[in-house]
Write a protein that holds these residues in place. Structure first.
Motif, PDB file in Angstrom:
ATOM      1  N   ASP A 284       0.846  -1.208   0.000  1.00  0.00           N
ATOM      2  CA  ASP A 284       0.000   0.000   0.000  1.00  0.00           C
ATOM      3  C   ASP A 284       0.871   1.245   0.000  1.00  0.00           C
ATOM      4  N   GLY A 285       1.807   1.256   0.928  1.00  0.00           N
ATOM      5  CA  GLY A 285       2.671   2.435   1.074  1.00  0.00           C
ATOM      6  C   GLY A 285       3.497   2.675  -0.165  1.00  0.00           C
ATOM      7  N   MET A 286       4.028   1.592  -0.744  1.00  0.00           N
ATOM      8  CA  MET A 286       4.839   1.739  -1.946  1.00  0.00           C
ATOM      9  C   MET A 286       4.000   2.250  -3.117  1.00  0.00           C
ATOM     10  N   ALA A 287       2.777   1.723  -3.233  1.00  0.00           N
ATOM     11  CA  ALA A 287       1.892   2.146  -4.318  1.00  0.00           C
ATOM     12  C   ALA A 287       1.553   3.634  -4.187  1.00  0.00           C
ATOM     13  N   LEU A 288       1.234   4.073  -2.953  1.00  0.00           N
ATOM     14  CA  LEU A 288       0.924   5.483  -2.740  1.00  0.00           C
ATOM     15  C   LEU A 288       2.139   6.364  -3.010  1.00  0.00           C
ATOM     16  N   ALA A 289       3.286   5.942  -2.505  1.00  0.00           N
ATOM     17  CA  ALA A 289       4.496   6.733  -2.715  1.00  0.00           C
ATOM     18  C   ALA A 289       4.788   6.897  -4.193  1.00  0.00           C
ATOM     19  N   GLN A 290       4.676   5.802  -4.941  1.00  0.00           N
ATOM     20  CA  GLN A 290       4.960   5.877  -6.379  1.00  0.00           C
ATOM     21  C   GLN A 290       3.964   6.770  -7.100  1.00  0.00           C
ATOM     22  N   SER A 291       2.701   6.631  -6.778  1.00  0.00           N
ATOM     23  CA  SER A 291       1.693   7.440  -7.473  1.00  0.00           C
ATOM     24  C   SER A 291       1.821   8.920  -7.116  1.00  0.00           C
ATOM     25  N   ILE A 292       2.228   9.225  -5.870  1.00  0.00           N
ATOM     26  CA  ILE A 292       2.436  10.621  -5.473  1.00  0.00           C
ATOM     27  C   ILE A 292       3.607  11.206  -6.241  1.00  0.00           C
ATOM     28  N   ILE A 293       4.698  10.434  -6.343  1.00  0.00           N
ATOM     29  CA  ILE A 293       5.857  10.907  -7.115  1.00  0.00           C
ATOM     30  C   ILE A 293       5.458  11.182  -8.557  1.00  0.00           C
ATOM     31  N   GLU A 294       4.712  10.240  -9.141  1.00  0.00           N
ATOM     32  CA  GLU A 294       4.298  10.400 -10.543  1.00  0.00           C
ATOM     33  C   GLU A 294       3.403  11.630 -10.711  1.00  0.00           C
ATOM     34  N   HIS A 295       2.504  11.851  -9.749  1.00  0.00           N
ATOM     35  CA  HIS A 295       1.599  12.993  -9.856  1.00  0.00           C
ATOM     36  C   HIS A 295       2.370  14.316  -9.759  1.00  0.00           C
ATOM     37  N   ILE A 296       3.301  14.401  -8.813  1.00  0.00           N
ATOM     38  CA  ILE A 296       4.110  15.624  -8.681  1.00  0.00           C
ATOM     39  C   ILE A 296       4.907  15.846  -9.966  1.00  0.00           C
ATOM     40  N   HIS A 297       5.456  14.773 -10.498  1.00  0.00           N
ATOM     41  CA  HIS A 297       6.268  14.859 -11.715  1.00  0.00           C
ATOM     42  C   HIS A 297       5.439  15.319 -12.905  1.00  0.00           C
ATOM     43  N   ASP A 298       4.246  14.733 -13.083  1.00  0.00           N
ATOM     44  CA  ASP A 298       3.457  14.975 -14.286  1.00  0.00           C
ATOM     45  C   ASP A 298       2.556  16.201 -14.190  1.00  0.00           C
ATOM     46  N   HIS A 299       2.088  16.538 -12.976  1.00  0.00           N
ATOM     47  CA  HIS A 299       1.045  17.560 -12.869  1.00  0.00           C
ATOM     48  C   HIS A 299       1.410  18.767 -12.010  1.00  0.00           C
ATOM     49  N   VAL A 300       2.388  18.648 -11.132  1.00  0.00           N
ATOM     50  CA  VAL A 300       2.721  19.758 -10.223  1.00  0.00           C
ATOM     51  C   VAL A 300       3.992  20.466 -10.659  1.00  0.00           C
ATOM     52  N   GLY A 301       5.059  19.723 -10.814  1.00  0.00           N
ATOM     53  CA  GLY A 301       6.305  20.309 -11.297  1.00  0.00           C
ATOM     54  C   GLY A 301       7.102  21.052 -10.251  1.00  0.00           C
ATOM     55  N   ALA A 302       6.756  20.891  -8.965  1.00  0.00           N
ATOM     56  CA  ALA A 302       7.501  21.577  -7.910  1.00  0.00           C
ATOM     57  C   ALA A 302       8.849  20.893  -7.696  1.00  0.00           C
ATOM     58  N   LYS A 303       9.826  21.673  -7.240  1.00  0.00           N
ATOM     59  CA  LYS A 303      11.093  21.079  -6.837  1.00  0.00           C
ATOM     60  C   LYS A 303      10.832  20.224  -5.594  1.00  0.00           C
ATOM     61  N   THR A 304      11.245  18.943  -5.656  1.00  0.00           N
ATOM     62  CA  THR A 304      10.852  17.993  -4.613  1.00  0.00           C
ATOM     63  C   THR A 304      12.023  17.139  -4.182  1.00  0.00           C
ATOM     64  N   LEU A 305      12.169  16.998  -2.870  1.00  0.00           N
ATOM     65  CA  LEU A 305      13.062  16.010  -2.287  1.00  0.00           C
ATOM     66  C   LEU A 305      12.186  14.919  -1.686  1.00  0.00           C
ATOM     67  N   PHE A 306      12.370  13.687  -2.150  1.00  0.00           N
ATOM     68  CA  PHE A 306      11.533  12.576  -1.703  1.00  0.00           C
ATOM     69  C   PHE A 306      12.459  11.485  -1.165  1.00  0.00           C
ATOM     70  N   ALA A 307      12.512  11.366   0.166  1.00  0.00           N
ATOM     71  CA  ALA A 307      13.337  10.338   0.802  1.00  0.00           C
ATOM     72  C   ALA A 307      12.495   9.095   1.039  1.00  0.00           C
ATOM     73  N   THR A 308      13.064   7.920   0.741  1.00  0.00           N
ATOM     74  CA  THR A 308      12.280   6.702   0.870  1.00  0.00           C
ATOM     75  C   THR A 308      13.155   5.503   1.226  1.00  0.00           C
ATOM     76  N   HIS A 309      12.512   4.509   1.865  1.00  0.00           N
ATOM     77  CA  HIS A 309      13.157   3.213   2.084  1.00  0.00           C
ATOM     78  C   HIS A 309      12.794   2.232   0.973  1.00  0.00           C
ATOM     79  N   TYR A 310      11.842   2.588   0.135  1.00  0.00           N
ATOM     80  CA  TYR A 310      11.394   1.688  -0.921  1.00  0.00           C
ATOM     81  C   TYR A 310      12.374   1.766  -2.093  1.00  0.00           C
ATOM     82  N   HIS A 311      13.384   0.862  -2.091  1.00  0.00           N
ATOM     83  CA  HIS A 311      14.384   0.900  -3.149  1.00  0.00           C
ATOM     84  C   HIS A 311      13.793   0.585  -4.515  1.00  0.00           C
ATOM     85  N   GLU A 312      12.648  -0.098  -4.479  1.00  0.00           N
ATOM     86  CA  GLU A 312      12.004  -0.421  -5.762  1.00  0.00           C
ATOM     87  C   GLU A 312      11.643   0.841  -6.542  1.00  0.00           C
TER      88      GLU A 312
END
Length: 847
Positions: free
Chosen positions: A687-715
């Motif tokens: 669940d957490g990995m799916a949410l993290a990935q979709s949030i990253i994708e949304h920021i990348h595709d629709h927001v465009g803000a400068k973002t630092l995203f720290a994660t333990h999900y190496h995948e």
């Protein structure tokens, strides 16, 4: 109690209490403020004072409690600090002159939002209103006269602004919904004061939206209704927009430790602590305001930077400037005390002392000969006429109270000087008369004494009564002596008593007149206070920059972040420069997201906070902790760092995490900065990995803000292969002989593994436990690799993977059953240790 049994005094109390039912009523009776009925019972408990009763012999005695008038302020402060209102009822006439019951009136209502007996910080009283789809918000610091207004489209934004203002009381100008009322009282812990009346004022003579004028006029009405006097120090209303400054929520400011250390609640360890080299209370308040509201205007930022640059260039002049501020008092608050009619002689002397320093400060600023300071220097008003008035009128040794005399300086008032001469020389006249009469009567021990009852008199013992002359008249007879007076002695006494009484009254009147003259200068003093505060903050930022070897940041419009060898300024100050490991941060025009991998304790959060703190310092106008820095100007910073439940509203850590993520996603723009630390870890792994990935994708595709995203999900590091604006970075690790060293250095590319077990080893977990964890990890990684080889996506694996057997080495089912029965969510560490020991023993027997 029946109506006919209530005394006139108690009826007066009840009438006043009916006007202020939501406040403790302090009812002045002689030297005490008394409280009655429910007020007395509750105050006795809160203030820890004695509860007595009035008319004890009556069938229903009235509960009563009281505090001495000379120490009442400490009790008032306690009640207000606890969130209550206090109404002060004073005697409006002298009891001796009163016909019937002494007239009393409420002269002020002190509330949590209008309290002025504070130290350096602001105390903002907030008002809110709603009209035609917009929320209006006005706020005022009654102690300084600052008065601001804005409007917002959403109630949550309204609450966010109130949290940022650290409001304690809100004046409500419209009918709240039940949900709104609950949020304000239960979650924000605000005292609600309803006031839907408006008040016109010259302070509101500005062209503003209707909702802003509505809410500002209601706030003004409430302030006048509680303070019950004209407040000449209130400043004209200032409109602002939240978007005019770098936007940050209270949670963001707390997570970045801007004004206080979030863990300790203390100033130490915060950005405010780092930058506070101010020398005045006014400067301290302004620095807090700058940290709370960093700029987004390049021109305004450059103006501050230019002045700091000048101060850094001219060390000796800046040192003189810093020293000159040591004689500057809080004239902003002194001006408000004058307006409230509370300024005492000491306050005016402090004001005068400050005014003597202003020409010195102005001369030093002029010596810099800098165009960047020209406007500020030219407008600095030295108020020489006010300084002359204060030092001509007020004695340098004047006491703080008005009843002890010696307030007015000799030579200021001819009539007062005459009275003082009579009092001063009267003692000489009496000594001269005593010597003359002793010689004329032949009574060797004749002396003149004084007491309150008989006034001045000649003291004659019985042995010398036959020598008393005819012009002596008897005033009193004692056992061994008698007291006599004379016409001449009576005249001198009359002159001295008249002089003493009239001198005291005249001195008070003169001080009131002088204070009234000072009041005419309030607006000029407030303008001067702002100028002095600005210079104070800028010299403080120069001192901090020099002391810590900071550099002047540059700004670009290309959305490039280029920080060379940057440091987290606060951590560096706490640790020391030699201990701190700097990190460079670089985002080119095409990079929007850095995905940061690496273990805990390795420096990911510090790296993220470093960027935010550098941006905030730069947009305050400060120099920054780096070898060089080139930044975009951010319009907002959003963070999710650390884990904390919102227990009051019943929201879990994960819910708070998702709400903060949503705020960033909904409100951020390409000019914003987002910091997300371990987003998604509050739920099941996939669940957490799916949410993290979709949030990253949304920021990348629709927001465009400068973002630092720290994660333990190496995948998630695989996302760099298909998201062109995302790059991987990781914390460098030195691994030798199965020993791991965290280098606290951010380098390009993804981390190859998490090192979580190594962190557990550093934490001191038992070796046998760590060995078991390593075995389980190996099994999990092997299984995961096999699934990837079969072409199955990481996130989809949960649907088909069966539960791994963590005890494949044949441990008895008893251990598995015991583990299933454990309620680990309600198990304390102390309870867990013996259970863990028992399971270990079982495993050992099995092996």
């Amino acid at each position: 109690m029946s109506q006919e049994k209530i005394s006139p005094g108690m009826q007066q109390y009840l009438d006043l209490k009916a006007q202020y039912p939501d406040a403790f009523l302090l009812f002045r009776m002689g030297d005490f403020y008394e409280l009655f009925y429910e007020d007395a019972v509750k105050a006795a408990q809160l203030l820890e004072i004695s509860l007595t009763s009035r008319n004890r012999s009556a069938e229903n005695p009235i509960p009563m409690a009281g505090v001495p008038h000379h120490s009442a302020q400490q009790y008032i402060d306690t009640l207000v600090e606890l969130g209550y209102k206090v109404a002060i009822a004073e005697q409006m006439e002298a009891p001796k002159k009163a016909i019937g019951v002494v007239k009393r009136e409420v002269v002020q209502i002190i509330t949590p939002g209008t309290a002025t007996n504070l130290e350096q910080g602001n105390n903002f009283l907030v008002a809110i209103d709603y009209h035609q789809g917009l929320y209006g918000l006005a706020y005022m610091d009654v102690s300084t006269g600052e008065f601001y207004v804005t409007h917002l489209k959403d109630f949550s934004l309204l609450c966010g602004e109130m949290i940022n203002l650290r409001a304690r009381e809100v004046v409500v100008g419209y009918e709240l919904t039940e949900e709104e009322s609950t949020i304000l009282t239960k979650q924000l812990n605000l005292l609600l004061s309803v006031d839907q009346e408006s008040q016109e004022s010259d302070l509101l003579a500005v062209d503003l939206p209707a909702i802003e004028l509505r809410v500002a006029s209601k706030l003004l009405h409430y302030v006048h209704q509680t303070q019950l006097r004209e407040l000449s120090h209130l400043q004209p209303l200032v409109h602002y927009e939240v978007k005019d400054f770098l936007q940050m929520s209270y949670a963001t400011k707390a997570s970045l430790d801007l004004l206080e250390n979030a863990r300790t609640g203390k100033k130490h360890g915060s950005l405010f602590w780092l930058l506070d080299e101010t020398k005045t209370a006014m400067g301290t308040r302004l620095l807090r305001a700058w940290i709370n509201h960093p700029l987004i205007s390049p021109r305004e930022i450059k103006e501050r930077q230019d002045i700091i640059h000048v101060f850094l260039e001219r060390f000796f002049e800046r040192h003189d400037l810093t020293e000159s501020f040591k004689g500057v008092y809080d004239i902003e608050r002194l001006a408000s005390k004058v307006s409230f009619g509370k300024a005492n002689p000491k306050d005016l002397l402090q004001l005068g002392q400050t005014l003597t320093q202003v020409p010195v400060i102005k001369a030093i600023l002029e010596s810099f000969a800098s165009p960047s300071l020209a406007s500020l220097v030219s407008q600095m008003d030295t108020l020489p006429e006010l300084e002359s008035l204060i030092f001509a009128a007020i004695s340098p040794d004047a006491p703080a109270v008005l009843t002890e005399g010696n307030i007015i300086k000799p030579g200021f008032d001819e009539q007062l000087d005459g009275y003082r001469k009579v009092m001063r020389e009267g003692s000489g006249w009496i000594a001269e008369m005593e010597a003359r009469e002793r010689q004329a009567t032949g009574i060797s021990n004749l002396k003149i004494d004084y007491n309150r009852k008989d006034g001045y008199y000649f003291h004659v013992t019985n042995a010398h009564l036959n020598a008393v002359p005819d012009y002596f008249f008897r005033k009193a007879t004692l056992k061994n002596s008698e007291r006599f007076g004379t016409a001449e002695l009576a005249k001198i006494e009359g002159d001295m008593l008249e002089a003493r009484e009239k001198s005291s009254s005249l001195e008070y009147d003169i001080f009131m007149r002088v204070r009234g003259q000072v009041e005419r200068y309030i607006q000029r003093l407030q303008k001067l206070a702002k100028q002095l505060a600005t210079v104070d903050v800028l010299q403080a930022l120069a001192v901090v920059a020099e002391k810590n070897h900071y550099v002047r940041p540059e700004f670009n419009q290309e959305r490039v972040i280029a920080i060379k060898e940057g440091r987290h300024a606060v951590v560096e100050r706490v640790m020391g420069v030699k201990e701190y490991i700097p990190n460079s941060i670089y985002f080119d025009q095409t990079t929007d997201i850095q995905l940061i991998t690496g273990p805990n304790m390795s420096g990911k959060s510090t790296y993220m906070r470093q960027l935010a703190l550098t941006a905030i310092m730069a947009q305050i106008g400060s120099y920054v902790s780096a070898e060089s820095a080139n930044l975009p100007i951010f319009d907002a910073i959003f963070t999710r760092i650390g884990a904390a439940d919102d227990l009051i509203s019943g929201q879990s850590t994960f819910m708070v995490e998702m709400m903060e993520a949503n705020q960033a996603i909904q409100c951020a723009s390409p000019q914003s900065l987002i910091l997300f630390d371990e987003l998604g870890r509050g739920t099941a792994t996939y669940d957490g990995m799916a949410l993290a990935q979709s949030i990253i994708e949304h920021i990348h595709d629709h927001v465009g803000a400068k973002t630092l995203f720290a994660t333990h999900y190496h995948e998630l590091t695989d996302l760099s292969e298909r998201l062109p604006h995302l790059v991987n970075v990781h914390v460098a690790i030195l691994e030798e002989n199965e020993e791991v060293t965290f280098l606290h250095k951010i380098t390009e590319g993804p981390a190859d593994k998490s090192y979580g077990i190594h962190v557990a080893k550093i934490a001191g977990l038992p070796p046998l436990l760590l060995e078991r964890a390593q075995l389980i990890l190996t099994n999990l990684e092997t299984h995961s690799a096999r699934m990837r080889d079969q072409g199955q996506s990481t996130v989809a694996q949960e649907e088909i993977v069966q539960q791994l057997d963590l005890f494949q080495d044949g441990v008895q089912d008893e251990i598995v059953n015991r583990l299933r029965e454990l309620d680990i969510l309600n198990l304390t560490p102390l309870e867990a240790l013996p259970i863990l020991h028992e399971l270990k023993q079982l495993a050992s027997h099995q092996n």
